[in-house]
Design a protein around this motif. Structure first.
Motif, PDB file in Angstrom:
ATOM      1  N   THR A 174      48.310 -26.181 -17.190  1.00  0.00           N
ATOM      2  CA  THR A 174      48.666 -26.859 -15.937  1.00  0.00           C
ATOM      3  C   THR A 174      47.502 -27.648 -15.331  1.00  0.00           C
ATOM      4  N   ALA A 175      46.424 -27.797 -16.068  1.00  0.00           N
ATOM      5  CA  ALA A 175      45.248 -28.502 -15.545  1.00  0.00           C
ATOM      6  C   ALA A 175      45.562 -29.967 -15.277  1.00  0.00           C
ATOM      7  N   PHE A 176      44.932 -30.499 -14.231  1.00  0.00           N
ATOM      8  CA  PHE A 176      44.959 -31.936 -13.983  1.00  0.00           C
ATOM      9  C   PHE A 176      43.677 -32.483 -14.587  1.00  0.00           C
ATOM     10  N   VAL A 177      43.814 -33.406 -15.548  1.00  0.00           N
ATOM     11  CA  VAL A 177      42.647 -33.934 -16.245  1.00  0.00           C
ATOM     12  C   VAL A 177      42.635 -35.454 -16.115  1.00  0.00           C
ATOM     13  N   ALA A 178      41.485 -35.995 -15.778  1.00  0.00           N
ATOM     14  CA  ALA A 178      41.323 -37.444 -15.665  1.00  0.00           C
ATOM     15  C   ALA A 178      40.011 -37.840 -16.332  1.00  0.00           C
ATOM     16  N   ARG A 219      40.286 -24.269  -6.107  1.00  0.00           N
ATOM     17  CA  ARG A 219      40.419 -24.553  -7.534  1.00  0.00           C
ATOM     18  C   ARG A 219      39.027 -24.750  -8.114  1.00  0.00           C
ATOM     19  N   THR A 220      38.942 -24.867  -9.421  1.00  0.00           N
ATOM     20  CA  THR A 220      37.672 -25.129 -10.093  1.00  0.00           C
ATOM     21  C   THR A 220      37.753 -26.502 -10.747  1.00  0.00           C
ATOM     22  N   LEU A 221      36.688 -27.253 -10.602  1.00  0.00           N
ATOM     23  CA  LEU A 221      36.607 -28.578 -11.204  1.00  0.00           C
ATOM     24  C   LEU A 221      35.543 -28.549 -12.290  1.00  0.00           C
ATOM     25  N   LEU A 222      35.929 -28.948 -13.496  1.00  0.00           N
ATOM     26  CA  LEU A 222      35.001 -29.044 -14.622  1.00  0.00           C
ATOM     27  C   LEU A 222      34.620 -30.506 -14.808  1.00  0.00           C
ATOM     28  N   TYR A 223      33.352 -30.774 -14.970  1.00  0.00           N
ATOM     29  CA  TYR A 223      32.858 -32.122 -15.231  1.00  0.00           C
ATOM     30  C   TYR A 223      32.245 -32.127 -16.624  1.00  0.00           C
ATOM     31  N   CYS A 224      32.564 -33.151 -17.384  1.00  0.00           N
ATOM     32  CA  CYS A 224      32.014 -33.258 -18.733  1.00  0.00           C
ATOM     33  C   CYS A 224      31.788 -34.724 -19.066  1.00  0.00           C
ATOM     34  N   THR A 225      30.654 -35.021 -19.676  1.00  0.00           N
ATOM     35  CA  THR A 225      30.413 -36.350 -20.232  1.00  0.00           C
ATOM     36  C   THR A 225      30.253 -36.162 -21.730  1.00  0.00           C
ATOM     37  N   ALA A 226      31.013 -36.946 -22.489  1.00  0.00           N
ATOM     38  CA  ALA A 226      31.007 -36.792 -23.946  1.00  0.00           C
ATOM     39  C   ALA A 226      31.178 -38.157 -24.603  1.00  0.00           C
ATOM     40  N   ARG A 227      30.918 -38.210 -25.893  1.00  0.00           N
ATOM     41  CA  ARG A 227      31.204 -39.433 -26.646  1.00  0.00           C
ATOM     42  C   ARG A 227      32.712 -39.690 -26.587  1.00  0.00           C
ATOM     43  N   GLU A 236      39.359 -50.853 -31.784  1.00  0.00           N
ATOM     44  CA  GLU A 236      38.591 -50.365 -30.639  1.00  0.00           C
ATOM     45  C   GLU A 236      38.781 -48.868 -30.450  1.00  0.00           C
ATOM     46  N   GLU A 237      40.007 -48.399 -30.614  1.00  0.00           N
ATOM     47  CA  GLU A 237      40.304 -46.969 -30.469  1.00  0.00           C
ATOM     48  C   GLU A 237      39.581 -46.154 -31.537  1.00  0.00           C
ATOM     49  N   LYS A 238      39.534 -46.664 -32.754  1.00  0.00           N
ATOM     50  CA  LYS A 238      38.874 -45.953 -33.850  1.00  0.00           C
ATOM     51  C   LYS A 238      37.352 -45.930 -33.670  1.00  0.00           C
ATOM     52  N   LEU A 239      36.788 -47.037 -33.196  1.00  0.00           N
ATOM     53  CA  LEU A 239      35.339 -47.090 -32.994  1.00  0.00           C
ATOM     54  C   LEU A 239      34.910 -46.217 -31.822  1.00  0.00           C
ATOM     55  N   ALA A 240      35.706 -46.192 -30.766  1.00  0.00           N
ATOM     56  CA  ALA A 240      35.433 -45.376 -29.566  1.00  0.00           C
ATOM     57  C   ALA A 240      33.969 -45.476 -29.153  1.00  0.00           C
ATOM     58  N   ILE A 241      33.524 -46.692 -28.907  1.00  0.00           N
ATOM     59  CA  ILE A 241      32.133 -46.937 -28.532  1.00  0.00           C
ATOM     60  C   ILE A 241      31.875 -46.408 -27.124  1.00  0.00           C
ATOM     61  N   GLY A 242      30.785 -45.699 -26.958  1.00  0.00           N
ATOM     62  CA  GLY A 242      30.360 -45.290 -25.628  1.00  0.00           C
ATOM     63  C   GLY A 242      30.696 -43.857 -25.277  1.00  0.00           C
ATOM     64  N   TYR A 243      30.680 -43.601 -23.982  1.00  0.00           N
ATOM     65  CA  TYR A 243      30.872 -42.255 -23.452  1.00  0.00           C
ATOM     66  C   TYR A 243      32.012 -42.245 -22.450  1.00  0.00           C
ATOM     67  N   VAL A 244      32.507 -41.065 -22.187  1.00  0.00           N
ATOM     68  CA  VAL A 244      33.575 -40.881 -21.216  1.00  0.00           C
ATOM     69  C   VAL A 244      33.211 -39.681 -20.342  1.00  0.00           C
ATOM     70  N   THR A 245      33.525 -39.795 -19.072  1.00  0.00           N
ATOM     71  CA  THR A 245      33.370 -38.657 -18.173  1.00  0.00           C
ATOM     72  C   THR A 245      34.768 -38.105 -17.916  1.00  0.00           C
ATOM     73  N   ILE A 246      34.902 -36.808 -18.098  1.00  0.00           N
ATOM     74  CA  ILE A 246      36.201 -36.155 -17.961  1.00  0.00           C
ATOM     75  C   ILE A 246      36.103 -35.112 -16.858  1.00  0.00           C
ATOM     76  N   GLU A 247      37.093 -35.103 -15.989  1.00  0.00           N
ATOM     77  CA  GLU A 247      37.181 -34.096 -14.941  1.00  0.00           C
ATOM     78  C   GLU A 247      38.465 -33.306 -15.162  1.00  0.00           C
ATOM     79  N   ALA A 248      38.331 -32.003 -15.186  1.00  0.00           N
ATOM     80  CA  ALA A 248      39.501 -31.130 -15.343  1.00  0.00           C
ATOM     81  C   ALA A 248      39.592 -30.232 -14.110  1.00  0.00           C
ATOM     82  N   ASN A 249      40.683 -30.336 -13.414  1.00  0.00           N
ATOM     83  CA  ASN A 249      40.931 -29.531 -12.218  1.00  0.00           C
ATOM     84  C   ASN A 249      41.826 -28.370 -12.647  1.00  0.00           C
ATOM     85  N   ILE A 250      41.262 -27.147 -12.618  1.00  0.00           N
ATOM     86  CA  ILE A 250      42.000 -25.975 -13.102  1.00  0.00           C
ATOM     87  C   ILE A 250      42.190 -24.966 -11.967  1.00  0.00           C
ATOM     88  N   PRO A 251      43.217 -24.110 -12.071  1.00  0.00           N
ATOM     89  CA  PRO A 251      43.549 -23.192 -10.972  1.00  0.00           C
ATOM     90  C   PRO A 251      42.456 -22.193 -10.605  1.00  0.00           C
TER      91      PRO A 251
END
Length: 185
Positions: A148-152, A123-131, A79-94
């Motif tokens: 030091t970014a908080f990333v989820a 702070r600045t919040l980055l939003y990204c949707t990627a494979r 499952e990890e190798k196939l990585a099917i789908g998309y992910v939304t990532i939020e990075a909270n940076i200073p």
């Protein structure tokens, strides 16, 4: 002894198939999930029939349990190798890091930014949707620029519009054009 080996191998196949079927169902890929379900059912019935055919044979039961455990591990790796789908990532940076934002965009990531209020600072919040197969790459870039970014991250079930869907539409158009050219030959 042979039946225990057959049971173990069946579980090594069955559990990854079960894992993939579950993932496909969650991703709303019903046809593929159904096909996996048929395969899963055939393997399950065969393995469990061997176990139940001789309940005094503890080796078969142990092989079933061991195969299940090892199969879960293998299923997780697949499952990890196939990585099917998309992910939304939020990075909270200073602060707004233009170099980081440009680097992410240069590498093909969709990045939206907004200013947010933290406990004591802006702070600045980055939003990204990627494979999903690019998630680790995103984390690495963020770490290189903002240690030091908080990333989820989380998996969106559905999405519509935006950079990702435009890119998907372009890829589909190129695929159809290529397929049409191949059929013409």
């Amino acid at each position: 002894m042979l039946s225990a080996l057959i049971i173990f191998v069946a579980q090594l196949i069955y559990v990854p198939v079960l894992t993939l079927r579950t993932i496909l169902m969650v991703k709303s890929m019903k046809k593929q999930a159904s096909a996996m379900g048929i395969l899963e059912g055939i393997i399950y019935v065969g393995a469990i029939a061997l176990v139940f055919s001789d309940l005094s044979n503890y080796l078969n039961m142990i092989a079933y349990a061991l195969g299940f455990g090892v199969g879960l591990y293998i299923g997780g790796i697949i499952e990890e190798k196939l990585a099917i789908g998309y992910v939304t990532i939020e990075a909270n940076i200073p602060r707004k890091n233009v170099d980081l934002i440009n680097k992410l965009r240069e590498l093909g990531f969709s990045v939206s930014t907004s200013e947010v209020e933290g406990i004591s600072t802006s702070r600045t919040l980055l939003y990204c949707t990627a494979r999903r197969d690019r998630e680790k790459e995103f984390y690495k870039i963020i770490s290189d620029y903002e240690a030091t970014a908080f990333v989820a991250s989380y998996e969106p079930r559905n999405f519509k519009g935006g950079y990702i869907t435009k890119a998907m539409k372009k890829r589909r158009e190129l695929f159809l054009k290529k397929k049409k050219q191949e059929n013409a030959v």
